[in-house]
Scaffold this motif. Structure first.
Motif, PDB file in Angstrom:
ATOM      1  N   ALA A  62       0.834  -1.204   0.000  1.00 15.61           N
ATOM      2  CA  ALA A  62       0.000   0.000   0.000  1.00 15.61           C
ATOM      3  C   ALA A  62       0.868   1.252   0.000  1.00 15.61           C
ATOM      4  O   ALA A  62       0.585   2.221  -0.719  1.00 15.61           O
ATOM      5  N   TYR A  63       1.940   1.250   0.790  1.00 14.85           N
ATOM      6  CA  TYR A  63       2.844   2.402   0.829  1.00 14.85           C
ATOM      7  C   TYR A  63       3.487   2.627  -0.533  1.00 14.85           C
ATOM      8  O   TYR A  63       3.578   3.760  -1.011  1.00 14.85           O
ATOM      9  N   GLN A  64       3.954   1.564  -1.185  1.00 11.08           N
ATOM     10  CA  GLN A  64       4.628   1.713  -2.473  1.00 11.08           C
ATOM     11  C   GLN A  64       3.661   2.185  -3.561  1.00 11.08           C
ATOM     12  O   GLN A  64       4.044   2.976  -4.424  1.00 11.08           O
ATOM     13  N   ARG A  65       2.395   1.729  -3.516  1.00 12.72           N
ATOM     14  CA  ARG A  65       1.404   2.234  -4.475  1.00 12.72           C
ATOM     15  C   ARG A  65       1.180   3.729  -4.274  1.00 12.72           C
ATOM     16  O   ARG A  65       1.155   4.499  -5.234  1.00 12.72           O
ATOM     17  N   GLU A  66       1.061   4.148  -3.004  1.00 16.05           N
ATOM     18  CA  GLU A  66       0.847   5.567  -2.698  1.00 16.05           C
ATOM     19  C   GLU A  66       2.052   6.397  -3.106  1.00 16.05           C
ATOM     20  O   GLU A  66       1.912   7.478  -3.683  1.00 16.05           O
ATOM     21  N   ARG A  67       3.249   5.887  -2.873  1.00 15.35           N
ATOM     22  CA  ARG A  67       4.468   6.617  -3.246  1.00 15.35           C
ATOM     23  C   ARG A  67       4.589   6.738  -4.768  1.00 15.35           C
ATOM     24  O   ARG A  67       4.959   7.792  -5.288  1.00 15.35           O
ATOM     25  N   ALA A  68       4.259   5.684  -5.487  1.00 17.16           N
ATOM     26  CA  ALA A  68       4.310   5.719  -6.945  1.00 17.16           C
ATOM     27  C   ALA A  68       3.283   6.717  -7.492  1.00 17.16           C
ATOM     28  O   ALA A  68       3.586   7.480  -8.416  1.00 17.16           O
ATOM     29  N   ASP A  69       2.074   6.711  -6.929  1.00 16.67           N
ATOM     30  CA  ASP A  69       1.048   7.662  -7.368  1.00 16.67           C
ATOM     31  C   ASP A  69       1.501   9.099  -7.124  1.00 16.67           C
ATOM     32  O   ASP A  69       1.302   9.978  -7.968  1.00 16.67           O
ATOM     33  N   ARG A  70       2.119   9.336  -5.966  1.00 13.97           N
ATOM     34  CA  ARG A  70       2.608  10.681  -5.636  1.00 13.97           C
ATOM     35  C   ARG A  70       3.715  11.109  -6.602  1.00 13.97           C
ATOM     36  O   ARG A  70       3.735  12.246  -7.091  1.00 13.97           O
ATOM     37  N   ALA A  71       4.636  10.190  -6.917  1.00 13.51           N
ATOM     38  CA  ALA A  71       5.728  10.506  -7.834  1.00 13.51           C
ATOM     39  C   ALA A  71       5.197  10.799  -9.238  1.00 13.51           C
ATOM     40  O   ALA A  71       5.666  11.727  -9.907  1.00 13.51           O
ATOM     41  N   ARG A  72       4.197  10.022  -9.684  1.00 10.39           N
ATOM     42  CA  ARG A  72       3.606  10.280 -10.999  1.00 10.39           C
ATOM     43  C   ARG A  72       2.915  11.637 -11.034  1.00 10.39           C
ATOM     44  O   ARG A  72       2.995  12.359 -12.034  1.00 10.39           O
ATOM     45  N   ALA A  73       2.223  11.985  -9.962  1.00 14.11           N
ATOM     46  CA  ALA A  73       1.552  13.285  -9.908  1.00 14.11           C
ATOM     47  C   ALA A  73       2.571  14.424  -9.920  1.00 14.11           C
ATOM     48  O   ALA A  73       2.367  15.438 -10.612  1.00 14.11           O
ATOM     49  N   TRP A  75       5.559  14.312 -11.250  1.00 15.09           N
ATOM     50  CA  TRP A  75       6.143  14.353 -12.590  1.00 15.09           C
ATOM     51  C   TRP A  75       5.182  15.039 -13.572  1.00 15.09           C
ATOM     52  O   TRP A  75       5.597  15.861 -14.389  1.00 15.09           O
ATOM     53  N   ALA A  76       3.897  14.695 -13.487  1.00 16.58           N
ATOM     54  CA  ALA A  76       2.917  15.314 -14.379  1.00 16.58           C
ATOM     55  C   ALA A  76       2.840  16.819 -14.132  1.00 16.58           C
ATOM     56  O   ALA A  76       2.750  17.604 -15.088  1.00 16.58           O
ATOM     57  N   GLN A  77       2.894  17.231 -12.882  1.00 17.06           N
ATOM     58  CA  GLN A  77       2.861  18.651 -12.566  1.00 17.06           C
ATOM     59  C   GLN A  77       4.115  19.354 -13.086  1.00 17.06           C
ATOM     60  O   GLN A  77       4.035  20.446 -13.651  1.00 17.06           O
ATOM     61  N   ALA A  78       5.273  18.724 -12.937  1.00 18.75           N
ATOM     62  CA  ALA A  78       6.516  19.306 -13.435  1.00 18.75           C
ATOM     63  C   ALA A  78       6.480  19.435 -14.954  1.00 18.75           C
ATOM     64  O   ALA A  78       6.940  20.439 -15.512  1.00 18.75           O
ATOM     65  N   ARG A  79       5.931  18.434 -15.636  1.00 22.15           N
ATOM     66  CA  ARG A  79       5.811  18.520 -17.104  1.00 22.15           C
ATOM     67  C   ARG A  79       4.861  19.635 -17.503  1.00 22.15           C
ATOM     68  O   ARG A  79       5.125  20.371 -18.454  1.00 22.15           O
ATOM     69  N   ALA A  80       3.754  19.751 -16.787  1.00 22.46           N
ATOM     70  CA  ALA A  80       2.777  20.790 -17.112  1.00 22.46           C
ATOM     71  C   ALA A  80       3.369  22.184 -16.900  1.00 22.46           C
ATOM     72  O   ALA A  80       3.047  23.116 -17.647  1.00 22.46           O
ATOM     73  N   GLU A  81       4.222  22.328 -15.909  1.00 27.33           N
ATOM     74  CA  GLU A  81       4.834  23.619 -15.610  1.00 27.33           C
ATOM     75  C   GLU A  81       6.123  23.846 -16.392  1.00 27.33           C
ATOM     76  O   GLU A  81       6.740  24.907 -16.273  1.00 27.33           O
TER      77      GLU A  81
END
Length: 121
Positions: A62-73, A75-81
């Motif tokens: 569960a922790y690794q899924r949450e960490r992966a989701d956070r990292a993807r978010a 990354w997406a925010q950094a790409r958008a900016e």
């Protein structure tokens, strides 16, 4: 007998701290072993009691899924900016290193092709 929960090769310190804090907060006894001589084997995180392994594994998953989701978010925010690293941004930041890398690849290709040209003629 202790059971292996996590191989710590290439695990960042903040992730290890989060995992050990998670295990501590749920009362799961654990210990860590250091890497082997010459770093041939990685450090490892062990669950001390066999009965705690399924619960520890589900918490870790569960922790690794949450960490992966956070990292993807992030990354997406950094790409958008426009803050995400790109190939051309890296080349602009270090043109000498990029030129040396391209030259090294070309030399390797020429050296690899030399035997074929030597056999041809």
């Amino acid at each position: 007998m202790a059971k292996l929960l996590l191989n710590l090769r290439d695990v960042p310190k903040d992730e290890l701290d989060d995992v050990t804090a998670l295990l501590d907060s749920h009362g799961i006894p654990h210990h860590q072993t250091p890497p082997g001589p010459l770093a041939l084997t990685a450090a490892r995180l062990w669950v001390s009691e066999d009965d705690d392994l399924p619960r520890a594994r589900s918490l870790l998953d569960a922790y690794q899924r949450e960490r992966a989701d956070r990292a993807r978010a992030e990354w997406a925010q950094a790409r958008a900016e426009g803050r995400a690293p790109t190939l051309w941004g890296n080349v602009r930041a270090n043109p000498q290193g990029a030129a040396i890398l391209v030259l090294a690849v070309l030399v390797a290709l020429v050296l690899a092709a030399l035997p074929f040209f030597a056999l041809r003629g």
